[in-house]
Write a protein that holds these residues in place. Structure first.
Motif, short mmCIF file in Angstrom:
data_model
loop_
_atom_site.label_atom_id
_atom_site.label_comp_id
_atom_site.label_asym_id
_atom_site.label_seq_id
_atom_site.Cartn_x
_atom_site.Cartn_y
_atom_site.Cartn_z
N LYS A 1 -12.04 9.04 5.13
CA LYS A 1 -11.17 7.91 4.86
C LYS A 1 -10.26 8.19 3.66
CE LYS A 1 -11.04 2.94 4.08
NZ LYS A 1 -11.82 1.70 3.96
N LEU B 1 1.08 4.11 -2.89
CA LEU B 1 0.84 5.52 -2.63
C LEU B 1 2.02 6.38 -3.07
CD1 LEU B 1 -0.88 5.38 0.87
CD2 LEU B 1 -1.92 6.02 -1.31
N ALA C 1 -3.12 1.07 8.13
CA ALA C 1 -4.51 0.86 7.72
C ALA C 1 -5.42 0.55 8.89
CB ALA C 1 -4.58 -0.27 6.68
N THR D 1 0.83 -1.20 0.00
CA THR D 1 0.00 0.00 0.00
C THR D 1 0.87 1.25 0.00
OG1 THR D 1 -1.74 -1.17 1.19
CG2 THR D 1 -1.83 1.23 1.24
N LEU E 1 -2.20 7.15 6.34
CA LEU E 1 -2.07 5.69 6.35
C LEU E 1 -0.63 5.21 6.42
CD1 LEU E 1 -4.10 3.10 4.58
CD2 LEU E 1 -1.68 3.14 4.03
N TYR F 1 -7.52 10.27 4.87
CA TYR F 1 -6.66 9.42 5.70
C TYR F 1 -5.73 8.58 4.83
CZ TYR F 1 -5.15 6.02 9.18
OH TYR F 1 -4.38 5.24 10.00
N VAL F 2 -6.27 7.95 3.82
CA VAL F 2 -5.46 7.09 2.94
C VAL F 2 -4.38 7.91 2.25
CG1 VAL F 2 -5.56 5.71 0.81
CG2 VAL F 2 -7.22 5.31 2.63
N GLN F 3 -4.70 9.11 1.82
CA GLN F 3 -3.72 9.95 1.11
C GLN F 3 -2.64 10.52 2.02
OE1 GLN F 3 -6.23 12.91 -0.77
NE2 GLN F 3 -6.03 11.88 -2.74
#
Length: 150
Positions: free
Chosen positions: A47, A13, A60, A9, A55, A50-52
């Protein structure tokens, strides 16, 4: 297996162009139902932020990395004072003990996020990873950001 997934992940990214990572989230008010539950749309926007942005360090599952990046699950920093949490996003943080545990990695400032993006991601964090506490509103972030500039 979980660590392999986290590594993949992070690598994925890192390969996204910087321009794609800065895609603004449309402005909306955090909507709650009569029971206080946050809407799915607000959580989805939070979310995505958060992922960008979060994380890689906080993982995760929101459990962070021992002695490096603090967990977001059931900590006083996440469940407590909203203003303190917003200030951490706006100003960054380093070398703080969280609930008695040392964490030494630098958390950079994310002051380039909009008030709505900060409200959405903090609402997501405060409603995820076993957390169940109130939403953060963009107006609250705006007030705290303005107070920081004085």
């Amino acid at each position: 297996m979980k660590q392999l997934f986290a590594l993949l992940t992070v690598l994925a990214l890192c390969s996204i162009p910087a321009a794609a990572q800065k895609k603004p989230v449309p402005k909306t008010k955090a909507k709650t139902s009569a029971s206080g539950a946050v809407s799915g749309a607000v959580l989805a926007k939070g979310k995505a932020v958060y992922v960008q942005n979060c994380l890689t360090c906080h993982q995760a599952d929101g459990l962070g990395v021992d002695e490096m990046n603090p967990p977001l699950s059931k900590t006083s920093y996440v469940l407590g004072d909203k203003a303190r949490l917003v200030n951490i996003i706006l100003n960054g943080m380093q070398g703080q003990d969280i609930d008695g545990e040392p964490y030494r990695n630098l958390m950079p400032s994310f002051s380039t996020l909009t008030d709505q993006q900060i409200a959405d991601v903090l609402t997501y964090v405060r409603s995820s990873f076993g957390n169940k506490t109130s939403a953060v509103q963009a107006a609250e972030v705006k007030t705290i950001r303005a107070a920081n500039k004085k």
